[in-house]
Scaffold this motif. Sequence first.
Motif, PDB file in Angstrom:
ATOM      1  N   LEU A 115       1.078  -1.408   0.200  1.00 28.38           N
ATOM      2  CA  LEU A 115       0.080  -0.011   0.055  1.00 28.38           C
ATOM      3  C   LEU A 115       0.769   1.207  -0.227  1.00 28.38           C
ATOM      4  CD1 LEU A 115      -2.997  -0.764   2.417  1.00 28.38           C
ATOM      5  CD2 LEU A 115      -3.232  -0.448  -0.013  1.00 28.38           C
ATOM      6  N   GLU A 116       2.006   1.178   1.020  1.00 30.55           N
ATOM      7  CA  GLU A 116       2.728   2.362   0.788  1.00 30.55           C
ATOM      8  C   GLU A 116       3.497   2.534  -0.486  1.00 30.55           C
ATOM      9  OE1 GLU A 116       5.513   2.435   4.066  1.00 30.55           O
ATOM     10  OE2 GLU A 116       4.055   2.097   5.481  1.00 30.55           O
ATOM     11  N   MET A 117       3.798   1.580  -1.098  1.00 27.72           N
ATOM     12  CA  MET A 117       4.550   1.474  -2.301  1.00 27.72           C
ATOM     13  C   MET A 117       3.550   1.979  -3.531  1.00 27.72           C
ATOM     14  SD  MET A 117       7.751  -0.476  -2.582  1.00 27.72           S
ATOM     15  CE  MET A 117       7.772  -1.288  -4.092  1.00 27.72           C
ATOM     16  N   GLU A 118       2.335   1.534  -3.457  1.00 30.38           N
ATOM     17  CA  GLU A 118       1.225   2.049  -4.364  1.00 30.38           C
ATOM     18  C   GLU A 118       1.082   3.611  -4.180  1.00 30.38           C
ATOM     19  OE1 GLU A 118      -3.036   0.338  -5.609  1.00 30.38           O
ATOM     20  OE2 GLU A 118      -1.634  -1.010  -4.816  1.00 30.38           O
ATOM     21  N   ARG A 119       1.095   3.923  -2.823  1.00 29.17           N
ATOM     22  CA  ARG A 119       0.933   5.283  -2.571  1.00 29.17           C
ATOM     23  C   ARG A 119       1.966   6.149  -3.038  1.00 29.17           C
ATOM     24  NH1 ARG A 119      -0.712   7.167   3.407  1.00 29.17           N
ATOM     25  NH2 ARG A 119       1.617   7.425   3.236  1.00 29.17           N
ATOM     26  N   ALA A 120       3.182   5.624  -2.763  1.00 28.70           N
ATOM     27  CA  ALA A 120       4.407   6.363  -3.331  1.00 28.70           C
ATOM     28  C   ALA A 120       4.426   6.433  -4.831  1.00 28.70           C
ATOM     29  CB  ALA A 120       5.615   5.793  -2.635  1.00 28.70           C
ATOM     30  N   ASN A 121       3.946   5.280  -5.561  1.00 25.59           N
ATOM     31  CA  ASN A 121       3.821   5.150  -7.100  1.00 25.59           C
ATOM     32  C   ASN A 121       2.751   6.236  -7.474  1.00 25.59           C
ATOM     33  OD1 ASN A 121       4.591   4.315  -9.420  1.00 25.59           O
ATOM     34  ND2 ASN A 121       3.308   2.327  -9.388  1.00 25.59           N
ATOM     35  N   ARG A 129       1.665  11.676  -9.993  1.00 23.13           N
ATOM     36  CA  ARG A 129       1.153  12.856  -9.869  1.00 23.13           C
ATOM     37  C   ARG A 129       2.321  13.907  -9.964  1.00 23.13           C
ATOM     38  NH1 ARG A 129       0.955  16.797  -6.535  1.00 23.13           N
ATOM     39  NH2 ARG A 129       2.095  15.744  -4.808  1.00 23.13           N
ATOM     40  N   LYS A 130       3.255  13.539  -9.392  1.00 21.38           N
ATOM     41  CA  LYS A 130       4.457  14.572  -9.857  1.00 21.38           C
ATOM     42  C   LYS A 130       4.914  14.715 -10.896  1.00 21.38           C
ATOM     43  CE  LYS A 130       6.212  14.856  -4.672  1.00 21.38           C
ATOM     44  NZ  LYS A 130       7.216  14.497  -4.063  1.00 21.38           N
ATOM     45  N   ASN A 131       4.872  13.216 -11.555  1.00 22.37           N
ATOM     46  CA  ASN A 131       5.458  13.274 -12.906  1.00 22.37           C
ATOM     47  C   ASN A 131       4.262  14.063 -13.965  1.00 22.37           C
ATOM     48  OD1 ASN A 131       6.861  12.440 -15.102  1.00 22.37           O
ATOM     49  ND2 ASN A 131       5.999  10.391 -15.139  1.00 22.37           N
ATOM     50  N   SER A 132       3.030  14.104 -13.570  1.00 22.29           N
ATOM     51  CA  SER A 132       1.983  14.506 -14.437  1.00 22.29           C
ATOM     52  C   SER A 132       2.066  15.943 -14.083  1.00 22.29           C
ATOM     53  CB  SER A 132       0.581  14.209 -13.816  1.00 22.29           C
ATOM     54  OG  SER A 132       0.423  12.811 -14.151  1.00 22.29           O
ATOM     55  N   GLU A 133       2.449  16.480 -13.043  1.00 18.56           N
ATOM     56  CA  GLU A 133       2.662  17.917 -12.546  1.00 18.56           C
ATOM     57  C   GLU A 133       3.804  18.527 -13.395  1.00 18.56           C
ATOM     58  OE1 GLU A 133       1.744  21.472 -10.746  1.00 18.56           O
ATOM     59  OE2 GLU A 133       0.558  20.000 -10.669  1.00 18.56           O
ATOM     60  N   PHE A 134       4.736  17.567 -13.433  1.00 18.23           N
ATOM     61  CA  PHE A 134       6.172  18.095 -13.991  1.00 18.23           C
ATOM     62  C   PHE A 134       5.881  18.120 -15.572  1.00 18.23           C
ATOM     63  CE2 PHE A 134       9.787  16.709 -16.449  1.00 18.23           C
ATOM     64  CZ  PHE A 134      10.606  17.717 -16.073  1.00 18.23           C
ATOM     65  N   ASP A 135       4.854  17.189 -16.214  1.00 19.32           N
ATOM     66  CA  ASP A 135       4.700  17.149 -17.655  1.00 19.32           C
ATOM     67  C   ASP A 135       3.913  18.404 -17.835  1.00 19.32           C
ATOM     68  OD1 ASP A 135       5.956  14.842 -18.145  1.00 19.32           O
ATOM     69  OD2 ASP A 135       4.161  13.500 -18.217  1.00 19.32           O
ATOM     70  N   ARG A 136       2.919  18.847 -16.861  1.00 21.13           N
ATOM     71  CA  ARG A 136       2.151  19.925 -17.267  1.00 21.13           C
ATOM     72  C   ARG A 136       2.855  20.934 -17.195  1.00 21.13           C
ATOM     73  NH1 ARG A 136      -0.064  23.825 -14.342  1.00 21.13           N
ATOM     74  NH2 ARG A 136       0.640  23.142 -12.259  1.00 21.13           N
TER      75      ARG A 136
END
Length: 130
Positions: free
Chosen positions: A4-10, A15-22
Amino acid sequence: RKSLEMERANLELKRKNSEFDRKSLEMEMANLELKRKNSELEISLELERKISELEKKNLELEKKNLELEMKNRWMVKEKQEKNRTELSRDNTDILDKSEDEEPFADMSEHHKKNTKSVTTPDKNRNQITS
């Protein structure tokens, strides 16, 4: 739990990757806008340069035009002065020629041509009548 933690971190990384892409897309769009404005400025500068060249050529043509107008005026004055000199010379020649001639010399010729000759009556005619 770790999964669960790994999934949440993933998910957080996604989300950060999407923010970076935006943000990357926004910067790319801003960069494209800057390139467009730069092209407009280059075009504007090129137009200003051409306008400046045309204004320079126009000034050169105006200068040449003024020079030609001045030359034309000078030539007209020269021609007028030459004509005045020739007229003056002609008038002087005419006056000199008329002073050399006898006054009324040609008036006697004029008088002869414009008067009728008067003939005296024939003597024989008078004798016949008397």
